[in-house]
Scaffold this active site. Structure first.
Site, PDB file in Angstrom:
ATOM      1  N   SER A 128       9.041  -7.036  15.749  1.00 51.29           N
ATOM      2  CA  SER A 128       7.911  -6.164  16.054  1.00 51.29           C
ATOM      3  C   SER A 128       7.954  -4.924  15.155  1.00 51.29           C
ATOM      4  O   SER A 128       8.055  -5.043  13.942  1.00 51.29           O
ATOM      5  CB  SER A 128       7.926  -5.816  17.553  1.00 51.29           C
ATOM      6  OG  SER A 128       6.718  -5.246  17.957  1.00 51.29           O
ATOM      7  N   ASP A 283       1.361 -15.407  19.084  1.00 44.69           N
ATOM      8  CA  ASP A 283       1.403 -13.943  19.079  1.00 44.69           C
ATOM      9  C   ASP A 283      -0.008 -13.377  18.894  1.00 44.69           C
ATOM     10  O   ASP A 283      -0.687 -13.683  17.909  1.00 44.69           O
ATOM     11  CB  ASP A 283       2.318 -13.463  17.946  1.00 44.69           C
ATOM     12  CG  ASP A 283       2.710 -11.998  18.076  1.00 44.69           C
ATOM     13  OD1 ASP A 283       1.954 -11.221  18.687  1.00 44.69           O
ATOM     14  OD2 ASP A 283       3.777 -11.634  17.545  1.00 44.69           O
ATOM     15  N   HIS A 312       3.986 -12.653  21.798  1.00 46.94           N
ATOM     16  CA  HIS A 312       4.791 -11.687  21.066  1.00 46.94           C
ATOM     17  C   HIS A 312       6.200 -11.591  21.643  1.00 46.94           C
ATOM     18  O   HIS A 312       7.176 -11.381  20.918  1.00 46.94           O
ATOM     19  CB  HIS A 312       4.103 -10.321  21.110  1.00 46.94           C
ATOM     20  CG  HIS A 312       4.782  -9.285  20.282  1.00 46.94           C
ATOM     21  ND1 HIS A 312       4.936  -9.401  18.922  1.00 46.94           N
ATOM     22  CD2 HIS A 312       5.367  -8.095  20.625  1.00 46.94           C
ATOM     23  CE1 HIS A 312       5.570  -8.341  18.449  1.00 46.94           C
ATOM     24  NE2 HIS A 312       5.844  -7.544  19.461  1.00 46.94           N
TER      25      HIS A 312
END
Length: 336
Positions: A128, A283, A312
């Protein structure tokens, strides 16, 4: 929570603001060898600390402290490194300066060289917003990063993701208790709204279709999942710290510096590290199409798709199948 602090002194940021008497929190795992060539940098993600990253580290894991010296630097704004919540006025609270991923990595580089004498990294890795910093490491120091692994991340924040983060920011700032960041108490209603926005985006449509909140995570109902996991996650955090990370995330761009002057293709092409980019198939923040485009622009990079319904959050160590796939990719990269 045990960690170390690297005193940075007064640092100037890309915004031309300063953090005075800045502090960089970090945690190390393992031992740096005599050649100083077994170091791995693993920056933290949005609103996370080094403890949140520790799931990937351990004996026998892909990031094995018996083989590697793993440095997990805490992002500015996470409450441990210099942040709105721990910086004294006039530079704290709602007046904390905007910090970029470039700012973060420049100070992380100081930690490695000044504290440990590390000049070469075996691997830069991140998930991320931590992955954005790993990208930045490989582009800012192409001769010093041997391998790059990013999962569910991006080298530049997309317009779509920027818009998502704007909704989270607005939820916090529109709470009557927020008072432009100079609040006497946390804006709890805004944080709860932000949590529910995040809940619908962090996991995928398939996750909810398959009712994995119940069957895999053991929640009795969707409401129980939202209150316990998501509201619980947000309510433990300071609102200004979250907003600091939202700003950093919205402006994440490895080409936004004097070296690349906004040319993302040039920044990606400069990366010399042996690279694997691993998006999650579901995601909603960082779709595989964007990751594939980035991989094509990095010389020799491998695009390796993680097929998952966990969206995600596939990269947060919450299910064994996704974790095994991620660790296999890391081991493959470190072995070659």
């Amino acid at each position: 929570m045990t960690h170390d602090i690297f005193e940075l002194g007064d640092i100037q940021l890309q915004s031309r603001r300063c953090i005075r008497q800045a502090k960089l929190a970090y945690k190390t795992y393992g031992t740096l060898n005599a050649a100083k060539d077994n170091a791995i940098i693993y920056p933290t993600s949005f609103a996370a600390t080094h403890e949140d990253a520790a799931w990937l580290i351990g004996p026998g894991r892909a990031l094995d402290p018996e083989r590697y010296f793993i440095v997990v630097p805490d992002m500015f704004g996470n409450g441990l490194s210099s942040s709105p919540s721990n910086t004294p006025m006039p530079g704290g609270g709602g007046r904390f300066p905007p910090v970029t991923i470039h700012d973060n990595v420049q100070q992380q580089q100081r930690l490695l060289t000044e504290k440990f004498g590390i000049e070469t990294l075996r691997l830069a890795i991140g998930w991320s917003l931590g992955g954005a910093q790993a990208f930045e490491w490989a582009a800012a120091f192409p001769d010093r990063v041997e391998r790059l692994f990013t999962f569910q991340s991006a080298a530049r924040t997309s317009r779509h993701f920027h818009l998502f983060f704007d909704s989270v920011r607005a939820a916090i700032e529109l709470d009557d208790d927020f008072h432009d960041g100079f609040y006497a108490r946390q804006p709890l209603r805004g944080l709860r709204v932000a949590a529910r926005i995040y809940a619908a985006w962090g996991f995928s449509q398939g996750f909810f279709r398959e009712r994995l909140d119940e069957t895999a995570l053991g929640y009795a109902s969707l409401e129980d999942f939202l209150v316990d996991l998501w509201e619980g996650w947000f309510l433990k955090r300071d609102a200004n710290n979250l907003l600091a990370h939202i700003w950093t995330g919205q402006h994440a761009d490895i080409s936004a510096n004097d070296r690349y002057k906004g040319d993302l293709d040039k920044a990606l092409a400069s990366i010399r590290a042996d690279t694997i980019i691993m998006p999650s198939s579901s995601d909603l923040y960082f779709p595989p199409e964007d990751a594939a485009d980035e991989a094509r622009k990095i010389p020799g990079a491998e695009f390796r798709l993680l097929c998952s319904s966990w969206g995600h959050v596939a990269g947060e160590g919450m299910n064994e199948a996704d974790t095994a796939t991620i660790e296999t990719a890391i081991r493959d990269l470190l072995a070659r």
